[in-house]
Design an enzyme around this catalytic site. Structure first.
Site, PDB file in Angstrom:
ATOM      1  N   SER A 171     127.734  24.668  87.802  1.00 26.84           N
ATOM      2  CA  SER A 171     128.289  24.393  86.488  1.00 26.84           C
ATOM      3  C   SER A 171     128.400  22.893  86.219  1.00 26.84           C
ATOM      4  CB  SER A 171     129.642  25.111  86.354  1.00 26.84           C
ATOM      5  OG  SER A 171     130.043  25.167  85.011  1.00 26.84           O
ATOM      6  N   ASP A 267     123.698  32.885  79.788  1.00 31.11           N
ATOM      7  CA  ASP A 267     124.784  32.234  80.531  1.00 31.11           C
ATOM      8  C   ASP A 267     126.127  32.524  79.858  1.00 31.11           C
ATOM      9  OD1 ASP A 267     126.716  29.908  80.982  1.00 31.11           O
ATOM     10  OD2 ASP A 267     125.167  29.442  82.474  1.00 31.11           O
ATOM     11  N   HIS A 334     127.392  33.272  85.198  1.00 30.96           N
ATOM     12  CA  HIS A 334     127.531  31.816  85.265  1.00 30.96           C
ATOM     13  C   HIS A 334     127.834  31.439  86.714  1.00 30.96           C
ATOM     14  CE1 HIS A 334     128.232  27.786  83.701  1.00 30.96           C
ATOM     15  NE2 HIS A 334     129.361  27.723  84.385  1.00 30.96           N
TER      16      HIS A 334
END
Length: 391
Positions: A171, A267, A334
């Site tokens: 991330s 995502d 994610h």
């Protein structure tokens, strides 16, 4: 993006619950404080280091933790007394798994490497570098200094002899892996094989449901507050506004170091915060849909499908270059490389009948290239697990 911080808080809680046997103790880098390389609250940066052994003793993977960004004094103050802004609040042990896992059965290519998880406490994807500290809030914007201090410390602990090395992240940490990739390559020995891996860090310069780009204005605030411009790749900032260089699609074309991108076409973080951010969803029509695509209307699903189209266009610099790798599944997820289950598990996501660990390992060692794009709809891949939100 007021609820953004709350979203990241819940994600980070999930990231620290996997503690138990094999937990790796924290290392506080106290020597960095004198260099001004500190967390938002001025505390020392920290990382977890599991030493390599056997054939992996001179191989290194430096993995940067994720956890969003802060865009103004208020949101940074909200992080200041949490593990996202201070090493004083970080858990003392961290269970390594997925790409950092220490078991050959679940991480065959990297299990015996020197594996490091760099904790994230600056709120800028390790790009901040403001010398002055406002006495009224006592916030330190020093993410870039933290990154360099940690890398320098690891060099002194043996990384200067690296034969193989990976800079990776999840991330916001994966974005940092992209932004610092070429610098990492330059620091390591010229003889070393050095590559970078981004897991859910390919944030796109996308249009939101209003037709604007809320994420661009959001990133512009991050860059301005943290003084990030001078830490971003010059190959990008010399051509466009600094905040645009927070988008990998504008950084990757000029990158010299091989990069592997792991991402979900749908995502889950980007659907919530790039496509349908709360700030532009005034009527809250997307409140349920963006959390669970099964709750989307037909019209909303068309918009979600349009987001995938935006993602595909943004990824063109990746799949147009043979040295780069791409694992783009159609999951609503994610960060997929942080757990053994999604990294290499029998029930983990597959693209072209290949699991993430196999794709990345083959690409890194040059056994075979991997640039695969999944089937086009969010329900077409039966190997996609329930929503995965690590880090």
């Amino acid at each position: 993006m007021g609820r953004l911080t709350q979203c990241w808080s819940s994600l980070l809680v999930l990231a620290v619950v996997v503690i138990g046997t094999g937990a790796v103790p924290i290392t506080y880098l106290q020597s960095a404080v004198a260099k001004g390389a500190v967390c938002l609250d001025g505390s020392a940066p920290a990382y977890h280091f599991d030493k390599g052994f056997g054939s992996g003793v001179n191989n290194w993977i430096v993995h940067m933790e994720g956890g969003g960004w802060c865009t103004d004094v208020a949101s940074c103050l909200a992080r200041k007394n949490t593990m996202k802004g201070s090493s004083k609040f970080m858990n003392k042990d961290f269970g390594f798994s997925g790409i950092l896992g220490g078991k050959q059965s679940t991480n065959p290519d990297f299990y015996n490497w020197n594996r490091i998880k760099v904790r994230y406490c600056d709120g800028s994807s390790f790009t901040g570098n403001v010398a002055a500290v406002n006495p009224s809030n006592k916030l330190f914007f020093r993410g870039a200094r933290v990154w360099r201090a940690v890398v320098d410390d690891l060099m002194a602990k043996g990384m200067k002899n690296a034969q193989n090395a990976i800079l990776s992240g999840c991330s916001a940490g994966a974005l940092a892996a992209i932004l610092h990739c070429d610098t990492f390559r330059a620091i390591l020995p010229r003889t070393a094989r050095v590559k970078c891996v981004s897991d859910a860090g390919y944030f796109i310069h996308g249009k939101d449901i209003s037709g604007g780009s809320y994420i661009q204005s959001y990133y512009s605030k991050v860059v301005a507050l943290h003084g990030s411009a001078k830490s971003l790749p010059l190959s990008c900032t010399s051509k466009m506004k600094p905040e645009l260089c927070f988008f990998p699609q504008y950084v990757v074309p000029s990158m010299r170091t091989p990069l592997f991108v792991i991402n979900a076409a749908f995502d889950s973080w980007q659907i919530k915060n790039v496509l349908a951010p709360t700030a532009v969803d005034k009527s809250k029509e997307w409140k349920n849909c963006k959390l669970d695509l099964k709750k989307c209307s037909a019209a909303q699903l068309r918009t979600v499908q349009g987001f995938r189209d935006q993602m595909m266009r943004a990824l063109s610099p990746v799949h147009s270059t043979p040295s780069r790798g791409l694992f783009l599944d159609s999951c609503h997820a994610h960060c997929q490389g942080g757990s053994a289950a999604s990294w290499s598990g029998v029930k983990g996501p597959q693209v072209a009948n290949t699991r993430i660990a196999t794709a990345v390992g083959n690409w890194f060692y040059g056994r075979s290239a991997f640039q695969k794009i999944d089937c086009p709809s969010p329900t077409c891949n039966p190997t996609c697990p329930a929503i995965s939100t690590e880090d």
